[in-house]
Scaffold this motif. Structure first.
Motif, PDB file in Angstrom:
ATOM      1  N   GLY A  56       0.284   5.501   3.448  1.00  0.00           N
ATOM      2  CA  GLY A  56       1.716   4.714   3.512  1.00  0.00           C
ATOM      3  C   GLY A  56       2.356   4.726   4.505  1.00  0.00           C
ATOM      4  O   GLY A  56       3.305   3.539   4.839  1.00  0.00           O
ATOM      5  N   LYS A  95      -5.858  -3.005   4.511  1.00  0.00           N
ATOM      6  CA  LYS A  95      -4.736  -3.354   3.773  1.00  0.00           C
ATOM      7  C   LYS A  95      -4.727  -5.008   3.514  1.00  0.00           C
ATOM      8  O   LYS A  95      -4.011  -5.692   4.206  1.00  0.00           O
ATOM      9  CB  LYS A  95      -3.584  -3.086   4.369  1.00  0.00           C
ATOM     10  CG  LYS A  95      -3.296  -1.707   4.456  1.00  0.00           C
ATOM     11  CD  LYS A  95      -1.709  -1.173   4.937  1.00  0.00           C
ATOM     12  CE  LYS A  95      -1.464   0.166   4.891  1.00  0.00           C
ATOM     13  NZ  LYS A  95      -0.084   0.489   5.194  1.00  0.00           N
ATOM     14  N   ALA A 155      -2.099   4.031  -1.373  1.00  0.00           N
ATOM     15  CA  ALA A 155      -1.004   3.421  -1.107  1.00  0.00           C
ATOM     16  C   ALA A 155      -1.237   1.975  -1.445  1.00  0.00           C
ATOM     17  O   ALA A 155      -1.504   1.513  -2.555  1.00  0.00           O
ATOM     18  CB  ALA A 155      -0.508   3.646   0.192  1.00  0.00           C
ATOM     19  N   ASP A 156      -0.926   1.060  -0.448  1.00  0.00           N
ATOM     20  CA  ASP A 156      -1.270  -0.260  -0.618  1.00  0.00           C
ATOM     21  C   ASP A 156      -2.317  -1.053   0.051  1.00  0.00           C
ATOM     22  O   ASP A 156      -2.458  -2.293   0.382  1.00  0.00           O
ATOM     23  CB  ASP A 156       0.082  -1.077  -0.157  1.00  0.00           C
ATOM     24  CG  ASP A 156       0.307  -0.846   1.439  1.00  0.00           C
ATOM     25  OD1 ASP A 156      -0.183  -0.035   1.680  1.00  0.00           O
ATOM     26  OD2 ASP A 156       1.322  -1.615   1.959  1.00  0.00           O
TER      27      ASP A 156
END
Length: 293
Positions: A56, A95, A155-156
């Protein structure tokens, strides 16, 4: 004063020198590159676990490399270990914002193509991919597992962990029938060179996949994976979650990265998760063996 035990010295095994973090960063972390940071640590439980915990706060392109993993994990939470500096044990943070989540399942397959491509160039060994996440080399005419890939949501993004056996000898293998680049007679086992080649290959394939909007056909990822996949064309048994299994000929990898089996009942069964065992013709004997990376 008693000198330190030579076995604890970082240069105690001259055949397995440490990675050069400075040289790796100079070669890979630069403006316009996918790779934004690269850290090399002496020992860690799991590079995937540690990198995921910081996902993150880190930008895409963070790389964590360990000289040794003490709690290495593979698919289905299998555990494995290898001597320090005997292989490449690293994780990368991706990501893929803007790419449909249903296409993120291609990331471990993309990593497999990248590893195979990079190693064929830098190590000069013929490699093959066993669906979905194993790297195979040939040792004495036998296919053996020399590496593996584990992708996990964090996270993303996604953390992709890669483990490659580089200099392990027969007596050091985690299980009988595993392999290494050295046993496959690689022309180079210099880990700095190999890691640079794999990360550059990964950046190229990931860039092409992102530019195509995650389309595995337009990026030629699906074509490349099928060309290098040792599972296709073989009779296999897929051991599925819940204790079920299905046996059939592996005929394709579909647009979602699933393995398609043609069963004896005339059904084409897509398999998205599970262990796949290569079967010898007319038997139910496993051909490829090894630990999960």
């Amino acid at each position: 004063m008693t000198p330190p035990d030579a076995s604890d010295h970082r240069w105690s095994d001259l055949d397995r020198p440490p990675l050069s973090a400075v040289a790796l960063r100079r070669a890979l972390v630069r403006e316009g590159s996918l790779w934004t940071s690269l850290d090399v640590v002496p020992s860690v439980g799991s590079t995937n676990t540690d990198l995921a915990a910081r996902a993150g706060e880190l930008p895409e392109g963070a790389v964590l490399v360990a000289e040794e993993q003490t709690e290495g994990r593979g698919r289905l939470d299998r555990r494995w270990s290898a001597p320090a500096r005997s292989g490449l044990f690293f994780s990368v943070l991706l990501k893929p914002t803007g790419i449909p989540v249903d296409q993120w399942g291609w990331l471990p397959l993309l990593a497999g193509v990248s590893v195979a491509t990079g190693l064929s160039r830098a190590a000069g060994v013929d490699t093959a991919l066993k669906w979905p996440n194993d790297l195979l080399v040939t040792v004495g005419g036998e296919e053996r597992k020399a590496g593996g890939i584990l992708a996990e949501r964090a996270a993303d993004g996604v953390v992709v962990g890669i483990g490659i056996n580089v200099t392990l000898g027969e007596k050091e293998l985690p299980v009988p029938g595993a392999g290494s680049l050295a046993l496959a007679r690689a022309v180079s086992t210099d880990r700095d060179t190999l890691l640079r080649a794999v990360l550059r290959s990964l950046a190229q394939w990931y860039g092409a996949w992102r530019e195509s909007g995650g389309d595995p056909a337009a990026s030629r990822l699906q074509e490349a994976y099928a060309a290098g996949c040792a599972t296709l064309g073989r009779t296999v048994r897929a051991e599925l979650p819940g204790g079920r299994s299905v046996t059939g000929e592996a005929v394709a990898v579909d647009g979602h990265g699933r393995l398609v089996l043609a069963t004896a009942e005339g059904v084409q069964q897509p398999v998205g998760a599970g262990d796949v065992v290569h079967l010898r013709p007319g038997t139910r004997t496993e051909e490829t063996r090894g630990t999960e990376e």
